[in-house]
Design a protein around this motif. Structure first.
Motif, PDB file in Angstrom:
ATOM      1  N   SER A  66       0.843  -1.194   0.000  1.00 46.90           N
ATOM      2  CA  SER A  66       0.000   0.000   0.000  1.00 46.90           C
ATOM      3  C   SER A  66       0.878   1.244   0.000  1.00 46.90           C
ATOM      4  CB  SER A  66      -0.874   0.008   1.253  1.00 46.90           C
ATOM      5  OG  SER A  66      -1.580   1.233   1.334  1.00 46.90           O
ATOM      6  N   GLN A  67       0.335   2.309  -0.566  1.00 43.41           N
ATOM      7  CA  GLN A  67       1.025   3.600  -0.464  1.00 43.41           C
ATOM      8  C   GLN A  67       0.758   4.252   0.895  1.00 43.41           C
ATOM      9  OE1 GLN A  67      -1.791   3.001  -1.939  1.00 43.41           O
ATOM     10  NE2 GLN A  67      -3.047   4.812  -2.322  1.00 43.41           N
ATOM     11  N   GLN A  68      -0.211   3.700   1.636  1.00 44.52           N
ATOM     12  CA  GLN A  68      -0.595   4.258   2.938  1.00 44.52           C
ATOM     13  C   GLN A  68       0.246   3.638   4.048  1.00 44.52           C
ATOM     14  OE1 GLN A  68      -2.738   6.629   2.891  1.00 44.52           O
ATOM     15  NE2 GLN A  68      -3.913   6.332   1.003  1.00 44.52           N
ATOM     16  N   ALA A  69       0.486   4.394   5.098  1.00 49.05           N
ATOM     17  CA  ALA A  69       1.292   3.880   6.206  1.00 49.05           C
ATOM     18  C   ALA A  69       0.476   2.986   7.133  1.00 49.05           C
ATOM     19  CB  ALA A  69       1.892   5.042   6.994  1.00 49.05           C
ATOM     20  N   LYS A  70      -0.758   3.376   7.453  1.00 47.12           N
ATOM     21  CA  LYS A  70      -1.641   2.533   8.263  1.00 47.12           C
ATOM     22  C   LYS A  70      -3.051   3.115   8.218  1.00 47.12           C
ATOM     23  CE  LYS A  70      -0.655   2.426  12.642  1.00 47.12           C
ATOM     24  NZ  LYS A  70      -0.379   2.563  14.076  1.00 47.12           N
ATOM     25  N   GLY A  71      -4.009   2.346   8.711  1.00 44.29           N
ATOM     26  CA  GLY A  71      -5.350   2.902   8.792  1.00 44.29           C
ATOM     27  C   GLY A  71      -6.413   2.004   8.204  1.00 44.29           C
ATOM     28  N   ALA A  72      -7.575   2.585   7.938  1.00 46.48           N
ATOM     29  CA  ALA A  72      -8.734   1.834   7.466  1.00 46.48           C
ATOM     30  C   ALA A  72      -8.639   1.606   5.959  1.00 46.48           C
ATOM     31  CB  ALA A  72     -10.010   2.597   7.822  1.00 46.48           C
ATOM     32  N   PHE A  73      -7.823   0.638   5.584  1.00 48.27           N
ATOM     33  CA  PHE A  73      -7.619   0.313   4.168  1.00 48.27           C
ATOM     34  C   PHE A  73      -7.750  -1.199   4.020  1.00 48.27           C
ATOM     35  CE2 PHE A  73      -5.148   4.150   5.106  1.00 48.27           C
ATOM     36  CZ  PHE A  73      -5.815   5.042   4.280  1.00 48.27           C
ATOM     37  N   THR A  74      -8.972  -1.668   4.050  1.00 46.46           N
ATOM     38  CA  THR A  74      -9.260  -3.105   4.077  1.00 46.46           C
ATOM     39  C   THR A  74      -8.529  -3.854   2.965  1.00 46.46           C
ATOM     40  OG1 THR A  74     -11.418  -2.637   5.019  1.00 46.46           O
ATOM     41  CG2 THR A  74     -11.137  -4.809   4.012  1.00 46.46           C
ATOM     42  N   GLY A  75      -7.830  -4.881   3.372  1.00 44.95           N
ATOM     43  CA  GLY A  75      -7.168  -5.732   2.392  1.00 44.95           C
ATOM     44  C   GLY A  75      -5.778  -5.284   1.999  1.00 44.95           C
ATOM     45  N   GLU A  76      -5.339  -4.145   2.510  1.00 45.47           N
ATOM     46  CA  GLU A  76      -4.029  -3.619   2.097  1.00 45.47           C
ATOM     47  C   GLU A  76      -2.926  -4.047   3.074  1.00 45.47           C
ATOM     48  OE1 GLU A  76      -3.400  -1.203  -0.863  1.00 45.47           O
ATOM     49  OE2 GLU A  76      -4.872  -2.772  -1.149  1.00 45.47           O
ATOM     50  N   VAL A  77      -1.702  -3.951   2.622  1.00 45.61           N
ATOM     51  CA  VAL A  77      -0.524  -4.338   3.413  1.00 45.61           C
ATOM     52  C   VAL A  77       0.480  -3.190   3.352  1.00 45.61           C
ATOM     53  CG1 VAL A  77       1.426  -5.944   3.530  1.00 45.61           C
ATOM     54  CG2 VAL A  77      -0.863  -6.812   3.003  1.00 45.61           C
ATOM     55  N   SER A  78       0.956  -2.744   4.513  1.00 41.18           N
ATOM     56  CA  SER A  78       1.839  -1.570   4.547  1.00 41.18           C
ATOM     57  C   SER A  78       3.311  -1.948   4.459  1.00 41.18           C
ATOM     58  CB  SER A  78       1.609  -0.782   5.838  1.00 41.18           C
ATOM     59  OG  SER A  78       2.151  -1.498   6.927  1.00 41.18           O
ATOM     60  N   ALA A  79       4.116  -0.954   4.172  1.00 40.97           N
ATOM     61  CA  ALA A  79       5.566  -1.164   4.101  1.00 40.97           C
ATOM     62  C   ALA A  79       6.133  -1.604   5.447  1.00 40.97           C
ATOM     63  CB  ALA A  79       6.248   0.125   3.636  1.00 40.97           C
ATOM     64  N   SER A  80       5.629  -1.018   6.543  1.00 43.86           N
ATOM     65  CA  SER A  80       6.193  -1.402   7.846  1.00 43.86           C
ATOM     66  C   SER A  80       5.854  -2.856   8.177  1.00 43.86           C
ATOM     67  CB  SER A  80       5.731  -0.447   8.947  1.00 43.86           C
ATOM     68  OG  SER A  80       4.345  -0.575   9.133  1.00 43.86           O
ATOM     69  N   MET A  81       4.723  -3.350   7.674  1.00 45.37           N
ATOM     70  CA  MET A  81       4.411  -4.780   7.869  1.00 45.37           C
ATOM     71  C   MET A  81       5.435  -5.645   7.125  1.00 45.37           C
ATOM     72  SD  MET A  81       0.300  -4.671   7.399  1.00 45.37           S
ATOM     73  CE  MET A  81      -0.714  -3.608   8.439  1.00 45.37           C
ATOM     74  N   LEU A  82       5.804  -5.214   5.944  1.00 43.52           N
ATOM     75  CA  LEU A  82       6.811  -5.969   5.185  1.00 43.52           C
ATOM     76  C   LEU A  82       8.142  -5.957   5.918  1.00 43.52           C
ATOM     77  CD1 LEU A  82       6.022  -4.838   1.510  1.00 43.52           C
ATOM     78  CD2 LEU A  82       5.109  -6.766   2.813  1.00 43.52           C
ATOM     79  N   LYS A  83       8.476  -4.809   6.522  1.00 42.73           N
ATOM     80  CA  LYS A  83       9.715  -4.717   7.316  1.00 42.73           C
ATOM     81  C   LYS A  83       9.671  -5.685   8.490  1.00 42.73           C
ATOM     82  CE  LYS A  83      13.006  -2.321   7.374  1.00 42.73           C
ATOM     83  NZ  LYS A  83      14.341  -2.597   6.769  1.00 42.73           N
ATOM     84  N   ASP A  84       8.487  -5.811   9.106  1.00 41.82           N
ATOM     85  CA  ASP A  84       8.315  -6.726  10.242  1.00 41.82           C
ATOM     86  C   ASP A  84       8.720  -8.150   9.883  1.00 41.82           C
ATOM     87  OD1 ASP A  84       7.534  -5.534  12.552  1.00 41.82           O
ATOM     88  OD2 ASP A  84       5.384  -5.893  12.292  1.00 41.82           O
ATOM     89  N   PHE A  85       8.532  -8.502   8.625  1.00 47.66           N
ATOM     90  CA  PHE A  85       8.859  -9.861   8.184  1.00 47.66           C
ATOM     91  C   PHE A  85      10.205  -9.917   7.471  1.00 47.66           C
ATOM     92  CE2 PHE A  85       4.379 -10.187   9.048  1.00 47.66           C
ATOM     93  CZ  PHE A  85       4.283 -11.433   9.651  1.00 47.66           C
ATOM     94  N   GLY A  86      11.021  -8.896   7.711  1.00 48.39           N
ATOM     95  CA  GLY A  86      12.399  -8.952   7.233  1.00 48.39           C
ATOM     96  C   GLY A  86      12.599  -8.680   5.759  1.00 48.39           C
ATOM     97  N   CYS A  87      11.587  -8.151   5.093  1.00 44.87           N
ATOM     98  CA  CYS A  87      11.746  -7.879   3.656  1.00 44.87           C
ATOM     99  C   CYS A  87      12.846  -6.849   3.422  1.00 44.87           C
ATOM    100  CB  CYS A  87      10.455  -7.319   3.074  1.00 44.87           C
ATOM    101  SG  CYS A  87       9.136  -8.526   2.943  1.00 44.87           S
ATOM    102  N   ALA A  88      13.639  -7.086   2.396  1.00 45.22           N
ATOM    103  CA  ALA A  88      14.598  -6.085   1.936  1.00 45.22           C
ATOM    104  C   ALA A  88      14.021  -5.324   0.741  1.00 45.22           C
ATOM    105  CB  ALA A  88      15.907  -6.763   1.542  1.00 45.22           C
ATOM    106  N   TYR A  89      13.227  -6.014  -0.063  1.00 46.56           N
ATOM    107  CA  TYR A  89      12.751  -5.461  -1.338  1.00 46.56           C
ATOM    108  C   TYR A  89      11.227  -5.478  -1.422  1.00 46.56           C
ATOM    109  CZ  TYR A  89      17.580  -6.273  -2.813  1.00 46.56           C
ATOM    110  OH  TYR A  89      18.946  -6.254  -2.911  1.00 46.56           O
TER     111      TYR A  89
END
Ligand code: PGA
Length: 248
Positions: A66-89
């Motif tokens: 998602s382009q959004q950081a957090k909030g009411a965006f049903t079904g979306e996934v944020s960049a910080s969530m990806l960071k939580d799972f160790g994503c580099a890319y």
């Protein structure tokens, strides 16, 4: 010297069992791979991939966010969530997202910015359709896609990003761009960046994507401005993907 980067784009493929086998195969075959290697997997499997690849030479990432950081965006996934799972890319602006899900240049630029703000390295996909190529507007299409990001984030932002040139007509079709065709667009992209910042241009990894496989990888990767690959179909078979990684 730019280090080559080969990234797998699994798209909507895989299962816990299939991934386990594929990742085990990749880990077992990494011995003589000198290039950087990453796999971009569906969201539900990030935890599995993190557990399996943690501490290995293979990095991982997602295919969208998602382009959004957090909030009411049903079904979306944020960049910080990806960071939580160790994503580099994270891949942004893949042509399937642009064409099937209507992602505009502006939205892709927002996603690019949000990825970097969270410390992820975006893999920005650009590329023309067959109609655009035949209409002689390949360079202007790629320039427009690049400019959306450069105008929003500044050219310096490309120092912490990867660009993937993926001619849409070559994706999943078995039709690869010839090494000369690909090199010409890669050189165009680098020259465009160089006109604004020579240092960023020299360091920028520009991957090729579109039916890259073991049989054509050596020639494509031998071009001066082709710095790796974004691999779809051939990334789903360990030996095929490893052959490309070794070629790089
Ligand atoms: P392909 O896909 O290798 O199956 O052509 C590449 C991509 O879409 O990233």
């Amino acid at each position: 010297m730019r280090r080559k980067l080969v990234a797998g784009n699994w798209k909507m493929h895989g299962s816990l069992a299939e991934n386990e086998a594929l990742l085990s195969g990749l880990l077992a075959g990494m011995g003589n791979v000198k290039a950087g290697v990453a796999v971009c997997v569906p969201f539900p499997y990030l935890s599995q991939v993190q557990a399996k690849l943690n501490g290995s030479a293979i990095a991982w990432g997602a295919q969208n966010m998602s382009q959004q950081a957090k909030g009411a965006f049903t079904g979306e996934v944020s960049a910080s969530m990806l960071k939580d799972f160790g994503c580099a890319y994270v891949i942004v602006g893949h042509s399937e997202r642009r064409a099937i899900y209507g992602e505009s240049d502006a939205l892709v630029a927002e996603k690019f910015a949000a990825a970097q703000a969270a410390g992820l390295t975006p893999i920005l996909c650009v590329g023309e359709t067959l109609e655009e190529r035949e209409g002689g507007i390949t360079e202007s299409v790629v320039a427009r896609q690049m400019d959306a990001v450069i105008n929003k984030c500044g050219v310096a932002a490309l120092a912490k990003a990867v660009v993937a040139y993926e001619p849409v007509w070559a994706i999943g079709t078995g039709k690869t761009a010839s090494p000369e065709q690909a090199q010409a667009v890669h050189a165009f992209i680098r020259a465009k960046v160089r006109a604004q910042d020579a240092g960023v241009a020299e360091g920028l990894i520009i991957q090729y994507g579109g039916s890259m496989k073991a049989a054509n990888a050596v020639e494509l990767l031998g071009q001066p401005d082709i710095d790796g690959g974004l691999i779809g179909g051939a990334a789903l078979v360990a030996e095929d993907f490893l052959a490309i990684c070794r070629a790089a």
